[in-house]
Design a protein around this motif. Structure first.
Motif, short mmCIF file in Angstrom:
data_model
loop_
_atom_site.label_atom_id
_atom_site.label_comp_id
_atom_site.label_asym_id
_atom_site.label_seq_id
_atom_site.Cartn_x
_atom_site.Cartn_y
_atom_site.Cartn_z
N TYR A 53 0.84 -1.19 0.00
CA TYR A 53 0.00 0.00 0.00
C TYR A 53 0.88 1.25 0.00
O TYR A 53 2.03 1.23 0.44
N GLY A 54 0.31 2.33 -0.52
CA GLY A 54 1.02 3.60 -0.57
C GLY A 54 0.40 4.61 0.38
O GLY A 54 -0.58 4.32 1.07
N ASN A 55 0.94 5.80 0.38
CA ASN A 55 0.52 6.82 1.33
C ASN A 55 -0.89 7.37 1.08
O ASN A 55 -1.47 7.98 1.96
N ILE A 56 -1.47 7.13 -0.11
CA ILE A 56 -2.84 7.60 -0.34
C ILE A 56 -3.87 6.48 -0.17
O ILE A 56 -5.07 6.72 -0.25
N ASP A 57 -3.41 5.25 0.05
CA ASP A 57 -4.31 4.11 0.12
C ASP A 57 -4.97 3.98 1.49
O ASP A 57 -4.31 4.06 2.51
N GLY A 58 -6.28 3.78 1.46
CA GLY A 58 -7.07 3.69 2.68
C GLY A 58 -7.01 2.32 3.33
O GLY A 58 -6.28 1.42 2.90
N LYS A 59 -7.82 2.17 4.36
CA LYS A 59 -7.82 0.95 5.18
C LYS A 59 -8.16 -0.31 4.38
O LYS A 59 -7.64 -1.38 4.69
N GLU A 60 -9.03 -0.18 3.37
CA GLU A 60 -9.41 -1.37 2.59
C GLU A 60 -8.20 -1.94 1.86
O GLU A 60 -7.98 -3.15 1.82
N ILE A 61 -7.40 -1.07 1.27
CA ILE A 61 -6.21 -1.52 0.54
C ILE A 61 -5.14 -1.95 1.53
O ILE A 61 -4.44 -2.95 1.32
N GLN A 62 -5.02 -1.24 2.65
CA GLN A 62 -4.05 -1.63 3.68
C GLN A 62 -4.38 -3.01 4.25
O GLN A 62 -3.49 -3.73 4.70
N ALA A 63 -5.65 -3.39 4.22
CA ALA A 63 -6.04 -4.72 4.69
C ALA A 63 -5.64 -5.82 3.69
O ALA A 63 -5.47 -6.97 4.07
N GLU A 64 -5.45 -5.44 2.44
CA GLU A 64 -5.09 -6.39 1.38
C GLU A 64 -3.58 -6.55 1.21
O GLU A 64 -3.11 -7.62 0.83
N PHE A 65 -2.84 -5.46 1.43
CA PHE A 65 -1.39 -5.45 1.17
C PHE A 65 -0.64 -4.82 2.33
O PHE A 65 -1.14 -3.92 2.99
N PRO A 66 0.61 -5.25 2.54
CA PRO A 66 1.42 -4.70 3.64
C PRO A 66 2.13 -3.41 3.24
O PRO A 66 2.18 -3.04 2.06
N LEU A 67 2.73 -2.76 4.21
CA LEU A 67 3.60 -1.60 3.97
C LEU A 67 4.86 -2.06 3.22
O LEU A 67 5.31 -1.41 2.28
N THR A 68 5.42 -3.19 3.65
CA THR A 68 6.62 -3.75 3.04
C THR A 68 6.34 -5.20 2.68
O THR A 68 5.80 -5.95 3.49
N SER A 69 6.71 -5.57 1.47
CA SER A 69 6.54 -6.96 1.03
C SER A 69 7.91 -7.55 0.74
O SER A 69 8.73 -6.94 0.04
N ILE A 70 8.15 -8.74 1.28
CA ILE A 70 9.38 -9.48 1.04
C ILE A 70 8.97 -10.84 0.51
O ILE A 70 8.22 -11.57 1.17
N PHE A 71 9.39 -11.16 -0.72
CA PHE A 71 8.95 -12.39 -1.36
C PHE A 71 10.03 -12.87 -2.33
O PHE A 71 10.98 -12.15 -2.63
N THR A 72 9.85 -14.08 -2.83
CA THR A 72 10.76 -14.64 -3.82
C THR A 72 9.97 -14.96 -5.07
O THR A 72 8.89 -15.55 -5.01
N CYS A 73 10.52 -14.58 -6.21
CA CYS A 73 9.96 -14.93 -7.52
C CYS A 73 11.03 -15.73 -8.23
O CYS A 73 12.16 -15.23 -8.42
N GLU A 74 10.69 -16.97 -8.61
CA GLU A 74 11.70 -17.89 -9.12
C GLU A 74 12.79 -18.01 -8.06
O GLU A 74 12.47 -18.41 -6.96
N LYS A 75 14.01 -17.56 -8.34
CA LYS A 75 15.09 -17.61 -7.34
C LYS A 75 15.58 -16.22 -6.98
O LYS A 75 16.69 -16.06 -6.49
N VAL A 76 14.76 -15.21 -7.24
CA VAL A 76 15.13 -13.82 -6.96
C VAL A 76 14.36 -13.33 -5.73
O VAL A 76 13.12 -13.35 -5.71
N LYS A 77 15.10 -12.90 -4.72
CA LYS A 77 14.48 -12.32 -3.53
C LYS A 77 14.18 -10.85 -3.82
O LYS A 77 15.02 -10.12 -4.33
N VAL A 78 12.95 -10.44 -3.46
CA VAL A 78 12.46 -9.08 -3.75
C VAL A 78 11.99 -8.42 -2.46
O VAL A 78 11.32 -9.06 -1.65
N VAL A 79 12.32 -7.15 -2.30
CA VAL A 79 11.77 -6.32 -1.24
C VAL A 79 11.09 -5.14 -1.92
O VAL A 79 11.66 -4.52 -2.81
N MET A 80 9.84 -4.85 -1.51
CA MET A 80 9.07 -3.76 -2.10
C MET A 80 8.47 -2.89 -0.99
O MET A 80 7.90 -3.41 -0.03
N GLN A 81 8.60 -1.58 -1.14
CA GLN A 81 7.96 -0.62 -0.24
C GLN A 81 7.70 0.66 -1.03
O GLN A 81 8.54 1.09 -1.81
#
Length: 164
Positions: A53-81
């Protein structure tokens, strides 16, 4: 192998041009500021698999996505904020997060400035897709297309969208 479309800062705007690109992707990632639940739902119908979620996103979107996401795609580790800066000018705490998590790819949004650059000090590729929406000061709407194949990131293309 995964074909990724990375976008950010839609600010409640989506059109057929964006959707056409998304339908050709295996996964869609959104780096925050969806703007509305309707946009989120539309993107979920088009392979949205990662987001924050971003700074304009309300509670509904914040309930769906985190402030920071850490995940792996294939063998690549990704951090998103959403608000995170870029190499040499990271937001508070981001450099430490990258040092701790050691991702191969770090993604941010917020600035509406498309950037793809390698952080030599942290050994990490940084991507900011710019803004796909119409709200903001940017002159060109942009997204990024790229492929992750095992541990390799390749075929990176900047997508310039029509209109403003």
């Amino acid at each position: 192998m995964k074909k990724i479309i990375l976008l950010s800062d839609t600010h409640s705007f989506i059109n057929e041009e964006i959707l056409d690109y998304l339908s050709a992707a295996d996964e869609v990632w959104h780096a925050g500021d969806f703007g509305s639940l309707e946009i989120l739902k539309e993107l979920q119908e088009h392979n949205l698999s990662q987001g924050v979620y971003g700074n304009i996103d309300g509670k509904e979107i914040q309930a769906e996505f985190p402030l920071t996401s850490i995940f792996t795609c294939e063998k690549v580790k990704v951090v998103m904020q959403h608000i995170a800066g870029y190499p040499g000018k990271y937001a508070k705490g981001i450099k430490e997060l990258i040092e701790k998590e050691k991702p191969q790819l770090f993604i941010s949004g917020h600035s509406h400035i498309l950037k793809i650059m390698f952080d030599q000090k942290l050994n990490c590729l940084h991507m900011n897709p710019g803004a796909a929406g119409k709200q903001g000061w940017h002159k060109v709407r942009t997204m990024i297309s790229f492929v992750i194949d095992e541990a390799e990131m390749k075929d990176c293309k900047i997508i310039e969208l029509s209109g403003r």
